[in-house]
Write an enzyme that holds these catalytic residues in place. Sequence first.
Site, PDB file in Angstrom:
ATOM      1  N   HIS A 126       0.923  -1.341   0.203  1.00 51.84           N
ATOM      2  CA  HIS A 126      -0.039   0.000   0.110  1.00 51.84           C
ATOM      3  C   HIS A 126       1.131   1.138   0.039  1.00 51.84           C
ATOM      4  O   HIS A 126       0.535   2.176  -0.579  1.00 51.84           O
ATOM      5  CB  HIS A 126      -1.102  -0.030   1.297  1.00 51.84           C
ATOM      6  CG  HIS A 126      -1.902  -1.199   1.315  1.00 51.84           C
ATOM      7  ND1 HIS A 126      -2.308  -1.656   2.292  1.00 51.84           N
ATOM      8  CD2 HIS A 126      -2.708  -1.385   0.498  1.00 51.84           C
ATOM      9  CE1 HIS A 126      -3.253  -2.730   2.047  1.00 51.84           C
ATOM     10  NE2 HIS A 126      -3.455  -2.591   0.836  1.00 51.84           N
ATOM     11  N   LYS A 142     -15.935  -7.715   3.929  1.00 48.14           N
ATOM     12  CA  LYS A 142     -14.769  -8.112   5.005  1.00 48.14           C
ATOM     13  C   LYS A 142     -14.898  -7.742   6.509  1.00 48.14           C
ATOM     14  O   LYS A 142     -16.001  -6.676   6.586  1.00 48.14           O
ATOM     15  CB  LYS A 142     -13.681  -7.070   4.648  1.00 48.14           C
ATOM     16  CG  LYS A 142     -12.900  -7.629   3.312  1.00 48.14           C
ATOM     17  CD  LYS A 142     -11.700  -6.838   2.796  1.00 48.14           C
ATOM     18  CE  LYS A 142     -11.190  -7.297   1.542  1.00 48.14           C
ATOM     19  NZ  LYS A 142     -10.065  -6.525   1.091  1.00 48.14           N
ATOM     20  N   ARG A 173      -2.366  -6.681  -8.111  1.00 52.19           N
ATOM     21  CA  ARG A 173      -1.032  -7.828  -7.919  1.00 52.19           C
ATOM     22  C   ARG A 173      -1.274  -8.869  -8.819  1.00 52.19           C
ATOM     23  O   ARG A 173      -0.335  -9.423  -9.069  1.00 52.19           O
ATOM     24  CB  ARG A 173      -1.021  -8.272  -6.432  1.00 52.19           C
ATOM     25  CG  ARG A 173      -0.690  -7.469  -5.494  1.00 52.19           C
ATOM     26  CD  ARG A 173      -1.229  -7.668  -4.159  1.00 52.19           C
ATOM     27  NE  ARG A 173      -2.736  -8.028  -4.338  1.00 52.19           N
ATOM     28  CZ  ARG A 173      -3.355  -8.407  -3.239  1.00 52.19           C
ATOM     29  NH1 ARG A 173      -2.996  -8.455  -2.016  1.00 52.19           N
ATOM     30  NH2 ARG A 173      -4.885  -8.457  -3.371  1.00 52.19           N
ATOM     31  N   SER A 202      -2.680  -7.840   2.891  1.00 46.65           N
ATOM     32  CA  SER A 202      -3.387  -7.369   4.190  1.00 46.65           C
ATOM     33  C   SER A 202      -3.677  -8.778   4.956  1.00 46.65           C
ATOM     34  O   SER A 202      -3.338  -9.103   6.086  1.00 46.65           O
ATOM     35  CB  SER A 202      -4.483  -6.644   4.476  1.00 46.65           C
ATOM     36  OG  SER A 202      -4.025  -5.479   3.906  1.00 46.65           O
TER      37      SER A 202
HETATM   38  O1  PNS Z   1      -8.905  -2.821   0.291  1.00 41.07           O
HETATM   39  P1  PNS Z   1     -10.440  -3.307  -0.525  1.00 41.07           P
HETATM   40  O2  PNS Z   1     -11.102  -4.137   0.665  1.00 41.07           O
HETATM   41  O3  PNS Z   1     -10.054  -4.042  -1.589  1.00 41.07           O
HETATM   42  O4  PNS Z   1     -11.049  -2.019  -0.808  1.00 41.07           O
HETATM   43  C1  PNS Z   1     -12.678  -1.984  -1.201  1.00 41.07           C
HETATM   44  C2  PNS Z   1     -13.189  -0.572  -1.066  1.00 41.07           C
HETATM   45  C3  PNS Z   1     -13.206  -0.168   0.284  1.00 41.07           C
HETATM   46  C4  PNS Z   1     -12.342   0.537  -2.054  1.00 41.07           C
HETATM   47  C5  PNS Z   1     -14.508  -1.028  -1.697  1.00 41.07           C
HETATM   48  O5  PNS Z   1     -15.201  -1.871  -0.830  1.00 41.07           O
HETATM   49  C6  PNS Z   1     -15.377   0.441  -1.515  1.00 41.07           C
HETATM   50  O6  PNS Z   1     -15.482   1.020  -2.560  1.00 41.07           O
HETATM   51  N1  PNS Z   1     -16.162   0.500  -0.615  1.00 41.07           N
HETATM   52  C7  PNS Z   1     -17.021   1.803  -0.413  1.00 41.07           C
HETATM   53  C8  PNS Z   1     -18.609   1.331  -0.770  1.00 41.07           C
HETATM   54  C9  PNS Z   1     -18.795   1.434  -2.344  1.00 41.07           C
HETATM   55  O7  PNS Z   1     -18.981   2.352  -2.726  1.00 41.07           O
HETATM   56  N2  PNS Z   1     -19.293   0.051  -2.619  1.00 41.07           N
HETATM   57  C10 PNS Z   1     -19.534  -0.162  -3.877  1.00 41.07           C
HETATM   58  C11 PNS Z   1     -18.156  -0.477  -4.878  1.00 41.07           C
HETATM   59  S1  PNS Z   1     -18.769  -0.686  -6.591  1.00 41.07           S
END
Ligand code: PNS
Length: 162
Positions: free
Chosen positions: A17, A41, A90, A128
């Site tokens: 990150h 998650k 990745r 993570s």
């Molecule tokens: O590190 P991650 O868990 O891959 O991040 C995912 C994240 C937090 C960026 C994604 O779940 C997100 O955008 N969450 C906010 C809610 C949202 O907008 N969801 C719709 C995505 S299409």
Amino acid sequence: MKVFLFPGSFDPFTSGHRDIAKRASKMCDKLVVAIMHNDVKHPFFTVEERVEMARKSLEKYDNIEVIAKDGLLVDLFRELNCSSVVRGIRSESDFRYETEMFAANRLLESTYDVVLLPCRADLSFTSSSIVREVGHYGGDISKMVPSEIHDFVATSLKKGRT
Ligand code: PNS
């Protein structure tokens, strides 16, 4: 002012990150790292801990800010008047996931865009979830997380949550 947004769960913040944040920060005037909620998650670290870890890991970069935000990514994207979101990839499966997220977000906000940065080869197996697993069993995570947060992450993971 060109603002990029780097959203994620960051549970915990990793060396991967940090590398993405550092590279992205050179492509914009300001990079906002946003600790957000991923519905699939259940985070180990609290939001406050994740903000603190990201801040400590990134404190030497002047144009990077760390925030926590609930809700939709596109709402934050609009609120900050962003030029683009940044995500690290990745693997092929990351790429597929990111293109799906892009398509969904683009339906919600027509100006939404994303910069996908391939991760450094030496960090391609750092995630993570791997940090959490290795750290839980007391393994060496020193190459996987920034040195500024290593002791906190290692101790917290070894101790576990009650
Ligand atoms: O590190 P991650 O868990 O891959 O991040 C995912 C994240 C937090 C960026 C994604 O779940 C997100 O955008 N969450 C906010 C809610 C949202 O907008 N969801 C719709 C995505 S299409």
